[in-house]
Write a protein that holds these residues in place. Structure first.
Motif, PDB file in Angstrom:
ATOM      1  N   MET A   1      -8.443  -3.397   5.280  1.00  0.00           N
ATOM      2  CA  MET A   1      -7.927  -4.618   5.917  1.00  0.00           C
ATOM      3  C   MET A   1      -8.436  -4.696   7.349  1.00  0.00           C
ATOM      4  SD  MET A   1      -3.954  -5.764   6.594  1.00  0.00           S
ATOM      5  CE  MET A   1      -3.625  -5.830   4.835  1.00  0.00           C
ATOM      6  N   LYS A   2      -8.873  -5.884   7.734  1.00  0.00           N
ATOM      7  CA  LYS A   2      -9.388  -6.077   9.073  1.00  0.00           C
ATOM      8  C   LYS A   2      -8.241  -6.006  10.078  1.00  0.00           C
ATOM      9  CE  LYS A   2     -12.154  -9.236  11.880  1.00  0.00           C
ATOM     10  NZ  LYS A   2     -12.873 -10.532  11.899  1.00  0.00           N
ATOM     11  N   LYS A   3      -8.403  -5.172  11.092  1.00  0.00           N
ATOM     12  CA  LYS A   3      -7.370  -5.013  12.101  1.00  0.00           C
ATOM     13  C   LYS A   3      -7.392  -6.180  13.071  1.00  0.00           C
ATOM     14  CE  LYS A   3      -5.580  -1.691  15.447  1.00  0.00           C
ATOM     15  NZ  LYS A   3      -5.793  -0.375  16.093  1.00  0.00           N
ATOM     16  N   GLN A 144      -1.210 -23.788  -3.137  1.00  0.00           N
ATOM     17  CA  GLN A 144      -1.003 -22.475  -2.541  1.00  0.00           C
ATOM     18  C   GLN A 144      -0.928 -22.616  -1.023  1.00  0.00           C
ATOM     19  OE1 GLN A 144      -4.360 -20.085  -3.761  1.00  0.00           O
ATOM     20  NE2 GLN A 144      -5.640 -20.805  -2.068  1.00  0.00           N
ATOM     21  N   LEU A 145      -0.395 -21.568  -0.392  1.00  0.00           N
ATOM     22  CA  LEU A 145      -0.235 -21.568   1.054  1.00  0.00           C
ATOM     23  C   LEU A 145      -0.507 -20.161   1.550  1.00  0.00           C
ATOM     24  CD1 LEU A 145       0.767 -23.242   3.551  1.00  0.00           C
ATOM     25  CD2 LEU A 145       3.038 -22.329   3.068  1.00  0.00           C
ATOM     26  N   LYS A 146      -1.341 -20.033   2.592  1.00  0.00           N
ATOM     27  CA  LYS A 146      -1.654 -18.711   3.123  1.00  0.00           C
ATOM     28  C   LYS A 146      -0.637 -18.298   4.172  1.00  0.00           C
ATOM     29  CE  LYS A 146      -6.526 -17.844   2.255  1.00  0.00           C
ATOM     30  NZ  LYS A 146      -7.817 -17.416   2.849  1.00  0.00           N
ATOM     31  N   LEU A 147      -0.066 -17.111   3.990  1.00  0.00           N
ATOM     32  CA  LEU A 147       0.879 -16.534   4.932  1.00  0.00           C
ATOM     33  C   LEU A 147       0.382 -15.151   5.319  1.00  0.00           C
ATOM     34  CD1 LEU A 147       4.241 -17.484   3.181  1.00  0.00           C
ATOM     35  CD2 LEU A 147       3.196 -18.583   5.157  1.00  0.00           C
ATOM     36  N   ILE A 150      -2.551 -13.917   3.317  1.00  0.00           N
ATOM     37  CA  ILE A 150      -2.362 -13.726   1.871  1.00  0.00           C
ATOM     38  C   ILE A 150      -1.964 -15.063   1.243  1.00  0.00           C
ATOM     39  CG2 ILE A 150      -1.039 -12.530   0.095  1.00  0.00           C
ATOM     40  CD1 ILE A 150      -0.606 -10.256   2.087  1.00  0.00           C
ATOM     41  N   ALA A 151      -2.671 -15.453   0.180  1.00  0.00           N
ATOM     42  CA  ALA A 151      -2.388 -16.725  -0.485  1.00  0.00           C
ATOM     43  C   ALA A 151      -1.116 -16.616  -1.333  1.00  0.00           C
ATOM     44  CB  ALA A 151      -3.571 -17.129  -1.356  1.00  0.00           C
TER      45      ALA A 151
END
Length: 199
Positions: A1-3, A144-147, A150-151
């Motif tokens: 995961m990108k920091k 969908q919705l990204k939070l 994360i979708a």
């Protein structure tokens, strides 16, 4: 995961205003004549002022934002303007009309990362005309919705209108929860401050 990288703190107001003339109403930035203290040598000062003083400040980065250098460090122009206008450094700033170069004060608003993502410009690959809506393999419309990157799946619907309504409802709920979160954080800080003063 990108920091996630932390944002560089902005210079103090005196430093900003001694380097850049910022027109808050029109969202423009102009280099001021800079003093010798900003340079390693008098030659460097004279060269820089001849080349830049009185001219528009900054350049557009690969993401479409105006960047400005002060004391050899890069800053987003709209964040400098917001600090000059309000004295604050919010977590995120949102361009209301989605134009990253429209840096007028009335086109900016403080926002959380999630709120900023909701107002993100539509992808060039989007063919539905609505953010977060696409047609699934079975022909149904998916919302969908990204939070937090994360979708979140909101459901599959028979019509695009139903999918858009579901997406809109999720956006409204998220915005409402964000406002509650802002209020609770402010209240917690106020309570802590009052408790400290009482002690």
């Amino acid at each position: 995961m990108k920091k996630r990288q932390h944002r560089r703190p902005l210079p103090d107001l005196e430093t900003i205003l001694s380097s850049i003339d910022i027109d808050v109403e029109n969202g423009t930035f102009t280099h001021k004549h800079r003093p010798l203290s900003s340079f390693a040598s008098e030659h460097g000062q004279n060269t820089w002022n001849r080349r830049f003083a009185g001219k528009p400040a900054g350049w557009v980065d690969k993401k479409g934002y105006l960047q400005i250098t002060i004391n050899y460090k890069k800053y987003m122009a709209h964040r400098l303007l917001w600090k000059v206008a309000t004295g604050e450094e919010p977590e995120e700033l949102d361009h209301i009309d989605r134009n990253q170069l429209n840096n007028r004060k009335d086109n900016l608003r403080a926002a959380t990362r999630s709120e900023n993502n909701l107002n993100r410009r539509m992808s060039k690959y989007n063919s539905t005309g609505f953010n977060g809506i696409y047609r699934g393999r079975n022909g149904r419309w998916v919302a969908q919705l990204k939070l937090g990157g994360i979708a979140k799946h909101l459901g599959a619907f028979d019509t695009i209108e139903e999918a858009v309504a579901a997406r809109h409802g999720a956006e409204q709920a998220l915005s409402h929860m964000s406002k509650i979160g802002h209020f609770e954080q402010q209240n917690a800080r106020r309570t802590k401050h009052e408790s400290g003063n009482a002690g």
